[in-house]
Design an enzyme around this catalytic site. Structure first.
Site, PDB file in Angstrom:
ATOM      1  CG  HIS A 104      -0.724   5.745 -10.953  1.00 21.55           C
ATOM      2  ND1 HIS A 104       0.484   6.217 -10.690  1.00 21.55           N
ATOM      3  CD2 HIS A 104      -1.456   5.614  -9.621  1.00 21.55           C
ATOM      4  CE1 HIS A 104       0.580   6.597  -9.476  1.00 21.55           C
ATOM      5  NE2 HIS A 104      -0.509   6.336  -8.610  1.00 21.55           N
ATOM      6  CG  ASN A 177       3.552   8.129  -6.149  1.00 20.30           C
ATOM      7  OD1 ASN A 177       3.099   7.346  -7.024  1.00 20.30           O
ATOM      8  ND2 ASN A 177       2.532   8.323  -5.322  1.00 20.30           N
TER       9      ASN A 177
HETATM   10 FE1  HDE Z   1      -1.203   3.172  -5.866  1.00 24.75          FE
HETATM   11  N1  HDE Z   1      -2.840   2.044  -6.837  1.00 24.75           N
HETATM   12  N2  HDE Z   1      -2.668   3.026  -4.097  1.00 24.75           N
HETATM   13  N3  HDE Z   1      -0.362   4.385  -4.500  1.00 24.75           N
HETATM   14  N4  HDE Z   1      -0.068   3.316  -7.461  1.00 24.75           N
HETATM   15  C1  HDE Z   1      -2.520   1.612  -8.133  1.00 24.75           C
HETATM   16  O1  HDE Z   1      -2.920  -0.456  -9.005  1.00 24.75           O
HETATM   17  C2  HDE Z   1      -3.978   1.944  -4.075  1.00 24.75           C
HETATM   18  C3  HDE Z   1      -0.589   4.717  -3.539  1.00 24.75           C
HETATM   19  C4  HDE Z   1       1.373   3.500  -7.440  1.00 24.75           C
HETATM   20  O2  HDE Z   1       2.293   1.905 -13.257  1.00 24.75           O
HETATM   21  C5  HDE Z   1      -3.592   0.800  -8.676  1.00 24.75           C
HETATM   22  O3  HDE Z   1      -2.258  -1.723 -10.864  1.00 24.75           O
HETATM   23  C6  HDE Z   1      -4.197   2.454  -2.757  1.00 24.75           C
HETATM   24  C7  HDE Z   1       0.738   5.213  -3.004  1.00 24.75           C
HETATM   25  C8  HDE Z   1       1.580   3.758  -8.523  1.00 24.75           C
HETATM   26  O4  HDE Z   1       0.964  -0.120 -13.241  1.00 24.75           O
HETATM   27  C9  HDE Z   1      -4.463   0.600  -7.412  1.00 24.75           C
HETATM   28  C10 HDE Z   1      -3.465   3.415  -2.332  1.00 24.75           C
HETATM   29  C11 HDE Z   1       1.676   5.161  -3.907  1.00 24.75           C
HETATM   30  C12 HDE Z   1       0.610   3.102  -9.273  1.00 24.75           C
HETATM   31  C13 HDE Z   1      -3.797   1.339  -6.596  1.00 24.75           C
HETATM   32  C14 HDE Z   1      -2.604   3.683  -3.263  1.00 24.75           C
HETATM   33  C15 HDE Z   1       1.226   4.791  -5.087  1.00 24.75           C
HETATM   34  C16 HDE Z   1      -0.478   2.605  -8.564  1.00 24.75           C
HETATM   35  C17 HDE Z   1      -4.188   1.249 -10.010  1.00 24.75           C
HETATM   36  C18 HDE Z   1      -3.636   3.748  -0.765  1.00 24.75           C
HETATM   37  C19 HDE Z   1       2.967   5.533  -3.720  1.00 24.75           C
HETATM   38  C20 HDE Z   1       1.000   2.366 -10.840  1.00 24.75           C
HETATM   39  C21 HDE Z   1      -3.666   0.208 -10.951  1.00 24.75           C
HETATM   40  C22 HDE Z   1      -3.607   2.774   0.137  1.00 24.75           C
HETATM   41  C23 HDE Z   1       4.101   4.903  -2.971  1.00 24.75           C
HETATM   42  C24 HDE Z   1       1.510   1.341 -11.129  1.00 24.75           C
HETATM   43  C25 HDE Z   1      -2.912  -0.573 -10.238  1.00 24.75           C
HETATM   44  C26 HDE Z   1       1.660   1.084 -12.488  1.00 24.75           C
HETATM   45  C27 HDE Z   1      -1.549   1.938  -9.027  1.00 24.75           C
HETATM   46  C28 HDE Z   1      -4.349   1.366  -5.021  1.00 24.75           C
HETATM   47  C29 HDE Z   1      -1.675   4.644  -2.771  1.00 24.75           C
HETATM   48  C30 HDE Z   1       1.785   4.446  -6.199  1.00 24.75           C
HETATM   49  C31 HDE Z   1      -5.928   0.823  -7.837  1.00 24.75           C
HETATM   50  C32 HDE Z   1      -5.397   1.608  -2.196  1.00 24.75           C
HETATM   51  C33 HDE Z   1       0.960   5.638  -1.588  1.00 24.75           C
HETATM   52  C34 HDE Z   1       3.134   4.278  -9.097  1.00 24.75           C
HETATM   53  O5  HDE Z   1      -4.416  -0.859  -7.062  1.00 24.75           O
END
Ligand code: HDE
Length: 722
Positions: A104, A177
């Protein structure tokens, strides 16, 4: 921090210029002053007078006399180390970058307000949902997932839809999302998924694309991803803009009320302007013509006083439903069809403020799924639980200090008090004598105390079991909802899915991977697999991959899953591009402008120069884009308004012909004056080639008719006719 300024303060309101709805971001009149700061030859710099500006200072507040020249010994002599002004400036510049988000990375943040419709005190004690009309500030960041920070907006990708609610009882982050399911069931697989999607490690490409071997290799070996694969191959992955996307919390959460009773909840955002996507060829071309298309669209909507709006809705259910539902509600690769549990609207969000500074807010905003408030709680979804670790952890890496919550965009807007202290950039250390508890210091010196009444308490749920690494049996069905999704699409959308799969797999160099993916698709829909196999030139449809659980055939289609089925009722918030030449008919242009604006849309002229055009009545119209710089992919519908002479000139211009060709190939509505026929013909769309999506601007109501027809957004029968 400076108090936030109201929307549009920094971007000046649009000039009321005819035909051009774009905010020109007008500059203030500037004059060159006589305040020359050059010293000798070569260092001459023309300075704007900057009347009334504050003096420029160092970071220590020392006013700077010369920001052009380094301190040297003698006119052509060596630079002096003592030049703290120059050293500080370069030092700070060298450290401007922070690590971009690992996923993201490319995002766009805006501010706004959430308004609660009615009290939900019977189901949650979350303060934000107690009072009808309650207004809560929000910060929202939209994003793509796979690409780097500088990648293009129209990548085929999931979009992030992360909302930070600054509630009166703390920050609640709903980090969602635009797709309601996810690729994987266990957070343990997230690094693998992302590694596979990102540029391959030996070569460093492709950028922001899943159309490569590693991604599809991983997918072919992870059947649990196939439901999400259907979504990312669908038009959901190429939205027309952030304003036209749904959003989803994805996981099942809990609402908990004052009596500690829990209700399961899934969160949905529904855009007021309705959903809309572009077609793939258009997406590819938009990426070239305007890689910032989505962020520009959002910026312009807010600056022109048309802030986008969403409704927040919830699907509420209890244990009894969870037990009888066909799938496990803790499995993030599944959704609950709206036909089974309707979405109940509980509030609305209006995003009406652009940020004052992109880095300070959009780049530094730190969403954490762990940020829940009293009345909202997690479930045991293994993906959600893993996220609760990851998001906090990632902030330390990116923002460099455990004090990232001190940054204004991350700080709560309600009172907060704790004994956490020190660390890099500590700004809110406790001030009394105590920095521990329990303590026996009274009053202010003693600091904050726990509050059993108002404090957050986890929902009590009894669970026991052996310590094991095991995927629950209830997560085993990977294909049924993928099939349900595919079968809930209109034929137009099914074609897009088949085309997208064929396109992506055509980019995969390893035949075995291509075949394995198609073998997996057989489990979803044989006809889809056959279409893709044919598109790839496979000799036959491969044997299906043995599924862990036999896919069901008894799930009813869910019309709510289709974009086309749920189109908007109005053409509101869209943009019509009008190709014009000098001498275009005045009446027609005026009628078109009135009709389009009456629909709540904008008209933008595309002309031979940015200098504008003069119509048949001698009236001057502003031109938003030069022909060649404003291809039709940037517009929702198009019109060609030109005199015979003008049309003949346009017909000779490749970019003008392409304007029409692309609009036709992207199934757009095309309005044209009789005289403009020459251009259509030159583009290959003579009378015989025109379908119902073409509207001749000849009668009195023709412009209104065109604007009304545009409500359908695209003339899909043209696709079906091909
Ligand atoms: Fe994320 N995800 N994600 N994700 N995600 C990040 O956090 C992660 C997942 C989502 O505009 C990171 O601050 C793991 C689902 C958004 O700043 C990180 C798993 C959904 C954003 C991270 C998921 C998301 C992130 C990277 C599997 C939808 C952007 C930067 C368990 C429900 C937020 C940060 C923004 C961002 C980890 C899966 C949505 C690396 C480990 C499911 C919208 O921490």
């Amino acid at each position: 921090m400076k108090p936030s300024e109201p929307a549009g303060k920094s971007a000046r309101p649009a000039k009321p210029a005819k035909g051009n709805a774009q905010d020109p971001d007008a500059l203030e009149a500037v004059t060159y002053g006589d305040q020359q700061t050059h010293r000798g030859h070569g260092g001459e710099t023309r300075q704007l007078s900057g009347d009334g500006a504050e003096p420029m200072t160092t970071r220590a507040g020392v006013p700077i006399a010369d920001d052009q020249n380094t301190l040297t010994a003698g006119e052509r002599g060596p630079q002096l180390l003592e030049d703290f002004v120059m050293r500080e400036k370069i030092f700070h510049f060298d450290h401007e970058r922070i690590p971009e988000r690992v996923v993201h990375a490319r995002g766009f943040g805006v501010r706004g307000t959430f308004e609660t419709y009615e009290s939900l005190s019977d189901i949650t004690c979350a303060d934000i949902f107690q009072r009808a009309g309650e207004k809560t500030d929000v910060f929202v960041r939209f994003s793509t997932v796979a690409g780097n920070k500088g990648s293009a907006d129209l990548a085929r990708d999931v979009r992030g839809f992360a909302v930070k609610f600054y509630t009166k009882e703390g920050n609640w982050d709903l980090v969602g999302n635009n797709i309601p399911v996810f690729f994987i069931q266990d957070a343990m697989k997230f690094p693998d998924l992302i590694h596979a999607a990102k540029p391959e490690p030996d070569r460093g490409w492709p950028q922001a694309q899943t159309a490569h071997d590693n991604f599809w290799d991983f997918i072919s070996l992870m059947p649990e991803s196939m439901h999400m694969v259907m979504w990312i191959m669908s038009d959901r992955a190429i939205p027309r803009g952030f304003r036209f996307m749904e959003g989803f919390g994805v996981h099942t959460f809990r609402f908990v009320n004052a009596d500690r009773r829990s209700t399961f909840v899934k969160f949905h955002w529904k855009p007021k302007l309705g959903m809309q996507s572009v077609v793939w060829d258009e997406a590819v071309k938009i990426n070239g013509a305007d890689p910032d298309f989505h962020r520009r669209d959002m910026w312009n909507a807010i600056a022109s006083g048309n802030p986008p709006e969403w409704e927040l809705g919830v699907q509420l259910f209890d244990d009894e439903f969870a037990d009888r539902f066909e799938f496990d509600v803790l499995d993030a690769t599944k959704l609950i069809p709206e036909e089974q549990i309707p979405v109940r609207p509980i509030g609305r969000m209006v995003l009406d403020q652009t940020v004052d500074n992109f880095f300070a807010e959009t780049e530094q905003v730190a969403f954490c799924t762990q940020n829940v408030v009293r009345g909202i709680d997690f479930t045991n979804d293994p993906l959600l639980q893993g996220r609760n670790f990851s998001y906090l952890d990632t902030q330390l890496k990116r923002l460099g200090s455990p004090n990232f919550t001190n940054l204004p965009v991350n700080a709560p807007r309600c009172p907060f008090a704790h004994f956490q202290q020190d660390g890099h950039m500590a700004m809110t250390n406790p001030t009394g004598r105590a920095n521990y508890e329990p303590n026996s210091w009274g009053g202010e010196r003693g600091g904050p105390r726990e509050d059993a009444e108002r404090g957050f308490r986890s929902f009590t749920e009894f669970k026991s079991g052996d310590k094991r690494r095991l995927r629950p049996e209830s997560f085993a069905d990977h294909y049924s909802q993928a099939r349900q999704f595919y079968r809930s699409q209109t034929p137009v959308e099914q074609t897009h899915i088949a085309d997208a799969l064929t396109f992506e797999l055509s980019k995969v160099e390893t035949e075995a991977i291509r075949e394995r993916v198609v073998a997996s698709v057989v489990n979803i829909d044989e006809e889809l697999a056959a279409r893709v196999a044919e598109g790839l030139g496979l000799e036959r449809v491969p044997e299906r991959l043995p599924p862990a659980a036999e896919p069901r055939d008894d799930l009813s289609p869910s019309p709510a899953l289709s974009i086309v089925e749920n189109g908007p009722e109005r053409f509101e918030g869209r943009k019509v591009g009008v190709l014009v030449a000098e001498g275009a008919d005045h009446e027609t242009l005026q009628a078109l402008k009135d009709a389009v604006e009456a629909e709540g849309s904008m008209l933008a002229l595309v002309g031979p120069t940015r200098g504008g055009v003069t119509d048949s009545a001698g009236e001057r119209w502003e031109v938003a884009e030069r022909i060649g710089g404003g291809p039709s992919v940037l517009f929702d519908a198009v019109a060609v308004v030109a005199s015979e002479e003008g049309a003949a000139r346009l017909a000779k211009m490749p970019a003008a012909r392409e304007f029409v060709t692309d609009a036709h190939n992207h199934f757009k509505f095309i309005a044209f004056t009789a005289a403009a026929g020459a251009l259509l013909e030159a583009a290959g769309f003579g009378e015989d080639a025109r379908d119902e999506g073409y509207v001749a601007l000849d009668g009195e109501d023709a412009a209104q008719d065109f604007a009304r027809r545009c409500r359908a957004l695209r003339h899909w029968p043209r696709q079906q006719a091909n």
